[in-house]
Each structure stands twice: as structure tokens, then as C-alpha cells.
Enzyme design. Structure first.
Site, PDB file in Angstrom:
ATOM      1  N   GLU A   1     -10.474  67.815  49.972  1.00 19.60           N
ATOM      2  CA  GLU A   1      -9.710  66.719  49.385  1.00 19.60           C
ATOM      3  C   GLU A   1      -9.773  65.457  50.241  1.00 19.60           C
ATOM      4  OE1 GLU A   1      -8.791  69.854  49.653  1.00 19.60           O
ATOM      5  OE2 GLU A   1      -8.734  70.439  47.546  1.00 19.60           O
TER       6      GLU A   1
ATOM      7  N   HIS B   1       1.377  75.811  43.119  1.00 16.32           N
ATOM      8  CA  HIS B   1       0.912  75.256  41.841  1.00 16.32           C
ATOM      9  C   HIS B   1       2.118  74.695  41.093  1.00 16.32           C
ATOM     10  CE1 HIS B   1      -2.061  78.344  42.952  1.00 16.32           C
ATOM     11  NE2 HIS B   1      -2.949  77.547  42.389  1.00 16.32           N
TER      12      HIS B   1
HETATM   13  C1  TPP Z   1      -6.893  72.783  49.283  1.00 12.29           C
HETATM   14  C2  TPP Z   1      -7.196  73.403  47.981  1.00 12.29           C
HETATM   15  N1  TPP Z   1      -7.947  72.748  47.077  1.00 12.29           N
HETATM   16  C3  TPP Z   1      -8.204  73.300  45.884  1.00 12.29           C
HETATM   17  C4  TPP Z   1      -7.720  74.524  45.550  1.00 12.29           C
HETATM   18  C5  TPP Z   1      -8.011  75.144  44.192  1.00 12.29           C
HETATM   19  N2  TPP Z   1      -8.890  76.289  44.390  1.00 12.29           N
HETATM   20  C6  TPP Z   1      -8.401  77.540  44.497  1.00 12.29           C
HETATM   21  S1  TPP Z   1      -9.577  78.636  44.894  1.00 12.29           S
HETATM   22  C7  TPP Z   1     -10.784  77.463  44.863  1.00 12.29           C
HETATM   23  C8  TPP Z   1     -12.181  77.852  45.156  1.00 12.29           C
HETATM   24  C9  TPP Z   1     -12.321  78.545  46.462  1.00 12.29           C
HETATM   25  O1  TPP Z   1     -13.626  78.949  46.640  1.00 12.29           O
HETATM   26  P1  TPP Z   1     -14.068  79.786  47.897  1.00 12.29           P
HETATM   27  O2  TPP Z   1     -13.531  79.185  49.135  1.00 12.29           O
HETATM   28  O3  TPP Z   1     -15.528  79.954  47.808  1.00 12.29           O
HETATM   29  O4  TPP Z   1     -13.329  81.182  47.710  1.00 12.29           O
HETATM   30  P2  TPP Z   1     -13.513  82.242  46.540  1.00 12.29           P
HETATM   31  O5  TPP Z   1     -12.456  81.930  45.515  1.00 12.29           O
HETATM   32  O6  TPP Z   1     -14.869  82.111  45.987  1.00 12.29           O
HETATM   33  O7  TPP Z   1     -13.250  83.562  47.153  1.00 12.29           O
HETATM   34  C10 TPP Z   1     -10.239  76.216  44.554  1.00 12.29           C
HETATM   35  C11 TPP Z   1     -11.021  74.983  44.407  1.00 12.29           C
HETATM   36  C12 TPP Z   1      -6.921  75.170  46.506  1.00 12.29           C
HETATM   37  N3  TPP Z   1      -6.391  76.380  46.274  1.00 12.29           N
HETATM   38  N4  TPP Z   1      -6.678  74.598  47.701  1.00 12.29           N
END
Ligand code: TPP
Ligand code: MG
Lengths: 372, 324
Positions: free
Chosen positions: B60, B129
Site C-alpha cells: 500500500e 475488514h
Molecule cells: C496490508 C494488506 N493489504 C491487502 C490485504 C488483502 N489481502 C488479503 S490476502 C491478500 C493476498 C496475499 O497473498 P500472499 O501473500 O501471496 O498470501 P496467500 O494468500 O497467497 O497465502 C490480499 C491482497 C491484506 N489482508 N492486507
């Protein structure tokens, strides 16, 4: 996939895709340990399936699974010592489970009921257990990573032989918190093991959009320590690599970044629809590399496993899941006044006042609702 | 006129502005091909292409920091932060950079960008959320803060925000993204920033709300009407700078004020409103200004409906104010 080609020559692997073992790298776990691992992985898979179903039925609000990533999660946690710390992301129920976090603990958390260790405060899968040295899951991506480094530095200051294992995704490696943590860990030679579950996707965003580097593991180099690329669907490779990283950490050798190369077989969460952004062909390809199948084939080759035992275990686990659920679903929610507990060690005046207001309001609400 | 929900209205606003002005670009996590986790940017990638609608790495601070650079260059970025709860990694960029750029450069530079972000509770979203962090940003000189409560306003306000010369935080009440529908004109139209709107008229009490709470407050005011209590209901729409004239006009008429928001009470926006009303209209007041807000705790999961202000609580507040 591009990345898959680039990583193939240096990936650490113990089990081939047909379950054949590379004896030179075999961590030589006992039969009992092997079966414990398999049981935990299968349970995790079955819990995921059941929870997705419950969410569709409206019995729980939300769920995030580990389907396809069980080997990376459970294999790594299994390599830890009792006093070591697990710093989980949101897919790490399996890691907590092999440390003693029970199915019942998990279900109580998912229902957010009065017996949830975290008192119904967080969304499903956001577990915590101080007794088991499992830190509290937070939804914000990457925020947990520096905490692991802090635990590790603290253990080093206190000359304890403890180390920390932190889980995060490929997406998390884009956040500042990841880079800050890697840098601190390098500078302080923190006894910390970074385990990146590179499952190729961050919701709809592919790994290629997170970094232009050919792998994630090479990022360790810039922070002055070792990175290792491991087949994340090979539970023995994950186990062996994590074990080695812990031994290094405990003997003063500093941190390690492990990239577990794996795949998220399911949707990101119950709120997601992956059909909108990725092809079935890719998923089918990875289904063939299912960590459970590979491990089972290995166990069968070792004559530790066969179809009858599989059927029986699935029945037993299913029974355990259903009976635990049945009991947990009856447990009432936490009492309303619990909202105000644990904000501080001692509740200040304004929260006491607000708590009393809420309790009065709830009474009035009853009356007003009746008079509508 | 087509009927739309709020998500469709926001999507329409983005499309209208992108068609009109090729400096407008959209960026964020999962907003490209996928169209956003709430579908706010659906179809934009397909229509405008990768240069103007793109997924970023998951960072972000990077999203807002680079959007600032793009705005300084002369583009009109509309970055999305997937949930307001995830805006904090960008807090430094917003508070120290974005908000102060015009001022610290002596007016030589400006950052006309609009940050869209879903906020608020009632969706079983737990701590991360559900948050309503508007007060942090209202406390930051140089930003404008906007919260629509209807599809019509969402579209008109978003277009105004994109065209505004100053940075705007556009908080979208996700709880009513799909729940509230209404007529939305085709093409471009503006709902001016900095103007509240009177949703109900009455002379006994002023109720002030915004976002998802506006709908609950309207339900409450209608309930009060049935009980013979006549209230003004103000939808603030822009929180910074807020529409002081509309508020004072109403307060001078009613002499009683109930402010509703779901963010925590202490230093919430209600505190600022109450203080301003006290300073500017004390002699008109017949009762202390009352706040009905979320509690001063993190946003809970299981008990979120006890946490959130509801109609009985607001009605009790109105009655308390009247009986003072
Ligand atoms: C700071 C932040 N930005 C956005 C989100 C929304 N979000 C939740 S999980 C995710 C993707 C995470 O991907 P990754 O780190 O590859 O983990 P995975 O879910 O694939 O295990 C996002 C964008 C969040 N939870 N926290
Ligand atoms: Mg991922």
C-alpha cells in the site's frame, strides 16, 4: 510457467513426483513421525473441505484453507522444537495443530464462541495460543514478519536456544514489513526462519507481479544471509530444510529464508472465485503434484500405508470432525460485556461506562423491539 | 434512469471519468483483470487497457507513494486500497507526503488524486475488514474526506473528487455496496463536495450521520416520526471540509443534536462536530450534543451487532435529548 523453469535446477527435493525418495537427502524420520505427519496433512485437507461446505451452508461466515500447501505448513512446523515460536499467517492451522492446538480449539475460534481462546474477537482462522508459542494471526499482510524477528532477537539477548518460524505468502514479500524484517534479521543475525509459501498467487495477482526477480529466495542474498528454494509440495524436503535452518539459527548462524515453491489449489478464501483470473489447466497441472498424493505414494512404497488404512483413517477423521463440530456448534457466543475486556489490562473509566451503557441499551432494545 | 447499486454507480463514475479524461488511471491490488474484490473496477481493464488500469505489487505504501508521483507528473490517479483497514502501510505517504505537498512547496505542486477504499462494519469482517478510520484523515490538514451513502451520491461525488485539485479520501460504505439501490443518471453529473444534504425535515432534533449509518438513522427518524417526534436528518457526505452552514441552520431550528457514527467515540468525528456546534451555537442548544457511536474497543467479530449503533440506541438517544 516461466518461474517454474527458472527454479527447477536449484530446487531442494527429497521426494520425486511419484513418491520415490532421494536417499542422500532423506531426513530419516521414524515410521511413527511419518504417519503423524500424514495424518495431520489429511486432517487439514478434510477440515478445509468441511469448512468450505459449512460456509456455503451459512453456518460459518468465512474460511481460508491450506489446500495444496499442507506439506509446506505442516512439514515446517514439525521440524521445530517445543519452545520455538510459530508466527503464523492465516493458512497455518496445520502448523498450530502439530504443536497441540486441537481441532476443538480451531472450531471454537471459527464459530467465535464463548470457548474460543480468542473470545470471538476475530474472523475465522485467526488463531492464537500463547501456551503453544503460536502468535496471534492478523489479517493485514506481512505485519507478523517483524514480530518473528523480534522474538528471535529477544531469545538471543536472553541466551535462550529458541528460534522463530514465520509464515507468509509470496504477495507479502512486496510489503515494506518483509524487507524491514529481512534487514533486521540479517543485521542482528537473528535466529529466525522465514518461510515464504510461494503459492504463485496473491488473490488474483500472479507471482510475476510481485517481483521481477527470478525467485523469492534470492532476496536473502541482498540482506546478507542464505536463501533456499524448496519443493513446497514435498513434505520431507520442507522438513529437512527447516530442521537445518533451525539448527543453524540455534548455533548462532543467523536467519534463513526458505521459499516453499507450491500452489494454492483452492480459491483464496470463501469470498473468492479464481475462475475469473486463472485457467483450469494450470490448476490441473498442480493437482498432479498434490503434496498428499506424493507423500502417500512414498508411504506406500515404504509399506507403511495402503488403501484400507487410508479408508479407515478418512472415516476416523471424518467422525472426529463431525462429532467435534456437533459439540462446538452448541456453544453460545461470548457475553456482550466481553467486548470491553482485554482492550487494556485494567478497564479504564470510559470503557466501564460504555459497558454499562451497552448493557442498559440491550435491555431497552428488548423493550423497544417489543413495542415496534 | 437506470437503477444501480453503489458498486455499479462507482464503476460507472470511474468509466465516465476515464472516457472523458485520459489522465485518469486506476491502480491497486486485484483491480485489473479481476475487477476488484468488490467488483468496483470490473470491465475497466478490458476497456482501457493495462496502461490505465493495472494491478500493483501487494504494497500500500508503494501504491500511494507512486500514485503521488504520477499525480505530480500530471496524471489523475484513482488508487484503490482494498480495505480501509489496510491503508496504514500508506499512512506515512498520505499524512506526511500527499496532504502536505501543496503547502510545503508553496503551492508550486499539488497531488490531485482520489484514494478509494471500502470501510465500515456489519459484514462479519472482524477487526480487519470493518474499521472506520476516517478520523485519522480528517485530522490531517490538506486532505478532503468524502463518504457517500447512496448510489446517486457515490457517482456524483466520486466524479467531483476525481476532478478536485486536492487529494480526496473516498470512503465507501461496503456494507451497503449492494444493499442500497437507486436511480443513477447516465453520463456525467456532479454532486458537489463540501455540501451536506437534508434527508428528513423536522424541528425537534437534528440527527447527523453519514455512510451506512445514514440508512439506520433514517429508519430511526421515521420511527421517531411515528411516535410524534420530528427530526432533521443530515447526511454529511463530505466530512472534511464539512458543511457547517447546513448544520447550524438545523441546530438553530431544533436546539438538539444527536450525532451517529460507527467509528469509536473518543476523538471520533462526532467529537469535532459537537465541539464546533458548541462553539458556534451554544445559546441555541437545549440539551448537550449527544453521540451514538461505536465503542472504544477494536471492532469485534461475533458481537459486531452489539458494537454497532442500531435504531433502538439512536432512538433512545433522541428521546434522552428531548427529555433533557
Ligand atoms: C496490508 C494488506 N493489504 C491487502 C490485504 C488483502 N489481502 C488479503 S490476502 C491478500 C493476498 C496475499 O497473498 P500472499 O501473500 O501471496 O498470501 P496467500 O494468500 O497467497 O497465502 C490480499 C491482497 C491484506 N489482508 N492486507
Ligand atoms: Mg500467495
Amino acid at each position: 510457467m516461466k518461474a517454474a523453469v527458472a527454479v527447477e535446477d536449484k530446487i531442494v527435493r527429497v521426494l520425486g513426483e511419484g513418491g520415490e525418495v532421494d536417499a542422500s537427502k532423506d531426513p530419516r524420520l521414524s515410521d511413527r513421525d511419518l504417519l503423524t505427519l500424514y495424518r495431520a496433512m489429511l486432517l487439514n485437507r478434510m477440515v478445509d473441505e468441511r469448512m468450505f461446505r459449512l460456509q456455503r451452508q451459512g453456518r460459518i461466515a468465512f474460511y481460508i484453507g491450506a489446500t495444496g500447501e499442507e506439506a509446506a505448513i505442516i512439514g515446517a512446523a514439525f521440524a521445530m522444537g517445543e519452545k520455538d515460536w510459530v508466527v503464523p499467517c492465516y493458512r497455518e492451522f496445520g502448523a498450530a495443530y502439530v504443536r497441540g492446538f486441537t481441532l476443538r480449539d480451531f472450531f471454537c475460534q471459527i464459530f467465535g464462541n464463548a470457548q474460543d481462546l480468542t473470545k470471538g474477537r476475530q474472523m475465522p482462522v485467526h488463531i492464537a495460543s500463547s501456551r503453544l508459542h503460536v502468535l496471534s494471526v492478523s489479517s493485514p499482510v506481512g505485519t507478523q514478519i517483524p514480530h518473528a524477528v523480534g522474538l528471535a532477537i529477544a531469545a538471543k539477548i536472553r541466551k535462550a536456544k529458541e528460534a522463530a518460524l514465520v509464515f507468509f505468502g509470496d504477495g507479502a514479500t512486496s510489503e515494506g514489513d518483509f524487507h524491514v524484517s529481512m534487514n533486521f534479521a540479517g543485521v542482528f543475525r537473528a535466529p529466525c526462519v522465514f518461510l515464504c509459501r510461494n503459492n504463485q498467487w496473491a488473490i488474483s495477482v500472479p507471482r510475476e507481479r510481485q517481483t521481477a526477480a527470478p525467485s523469492i529466495e534470492i532476496k536473502a542474498k541482498a540482506y546478507g544471509f542464505e536463501g533456499v528454494l524448496v519443493d513446497g509440495n514435498d513434505v520431507l524436503a520442507i522438513y529437512a530444510t527447516t530442521k537445518k535452518a533451525f539448527e543453524k539459527a540455534r548455533s548462532g548462524g543467523g536467519p534463513t529464508l526458505i521459499e516453499a515453491f507450491t500452489y494454492r489449489l483452492g480459491p483464496h478464501s470463501t469470498s473468492d472465485d479464481p475462475h475469473a483470473y486463472r485457467g483450469e489447466d494450470e490448476v490441473e497441472l498442480w493437482k498432479k503434484k498434490d503434496p498428499l498424493i506424493r507423500f502417500r505414494e512414498y508411504l506406500e512404497k515404504r509399506k507403511l500405508w495402503h488403501q484400507d488404512r487410508e479408508t479407515k483413517l478418512m472415516q476416523d477423521l471424518n467422525e472426529e470432525i463431525l462429532s467435534t463440530l456437533k459439540e462446538v456448534e452448541q456453544i453460545p457466543p461470548p457475553p456482550p460485556e466481553s467486548i470491553f475486556e482485554d482492550v487494556y489490562a485494567v478497564m479504564p473509566w470510559h470503557l466501564r461506562e460504555q459497558r454499562d451503557q451497552l448493557l442498559r441499551w440491550l435491555e431497552e432494545r428488548k423493550k423497544i423491539t417489543e413495542s415496534y | 434512469m437506470p437503477e444501480m447499486n453503489m458498486i455499479q454507480a462507482i464503476n460507472d463514475a470511474l468509466r465516465v471519468e476515464m472516457e472523458r479524461d485520459d489522465r485518469v488511471i486506476v491502480m491497486g491490488e486485484d483491480i485489473g483483470k479481476f475487477g476488484g474484490v468488490f467488483r468496483a473496477t470490473q470491465g475497466l481493464y478490458q476497456q482501457f487497457g493495462e496502461d490505465r488500469v493495472f494491478d500493483t505489487p501487494l504494497a500500500e505504501a508503494g501504491i500511494i507513494g507512486t500514485a503521488i508521483g504520477m499525480a505530480l507528473y500530471g496524471l489523475r490517479p484513482v488508487p484503490e486500497i482494498q480495505f480501509a483497514d489496510y491503508i496504514y502501510p500508506a499512512f506515512d505517504q498520505i499524512v506526511n507526503e500527499l496532504s502536505k505537498y501543496r503547502y510545503r512547496s508553496g503551492g508550486q505542486y499539488s497531488c490531485p488524486l482520489t484514494i478509494r477504499t471500502p470501510y465500515g462494519g456489519g459484514v462479519k469482517g472482524g477487526h480487519y475488514h470493518s474499521q472506520s478510520p476516517e478520523a485519522y484523515f480528517i485530522h490531517t490538514p490538506g486532505l478532503k474526506v468524502v463518504v457517500p451513502s447512496s448510489p446517486y451520491d457515490a457517482k456524483g461525488l466520486l466524479i467531483s473528487a476525481i476532478r478536485d485539485e486536492d487529494p480526496v479520501l473516498f470512503f465507501e460504505p461496503k456494507r451497503i455496496y449492494r444493499a442500497v439501490k437507486g436511480e443513477v443518471p447516465k453520463g456525467e453529473y456532479l454532486v458537489p463536495l463540501e455540501r451536506a444534504t437534508l434527508v428528513r425535515e423536522g424541528d425537534q432534533c437534528t440527527v447527523i450521520a453519514y455512510g451506512a449509518m445514514l440508512h439506520m438513522a433514517r429508519e430511526t427518524v421515521d420511527l421517531a416520526t411515528k411516535k410524534g417526534i420530528r427530526c432533521d436528518l443530515i447526511d454529511l457526505r463530505t466530512l472534511l471540509p464539512f458543511d457547517i452552514d447546513t448544520i447550524l441552520q438545523s441546530v438553530q431550528k431544533t436546539g438538539r443534536v444527536v450525532i451517529v457514527h460507527e467509528a469509536p467515540r473518543t476523538c471520533g468525528f462526532g467529537a469535532e462536530l459537537a465541539a464546533t456546534i458548541g462553539e458556534k451555537a451554544l445559546l441555541y442548544l437545549e440539551a448537550p450534543v449527544l453521540r451514538i457511536t461505536g465503542f472504544d474497543t477494536p471492532f469485534p467479530y461475533t458481537l459486531e451487532h452489539d458494537y454497532l449503533p442500531d435504531a433502538p440506541r439512536v432512538l433512545a438517544g433522541i428521546e434522552k435529548t428531548l427529555n433533557f
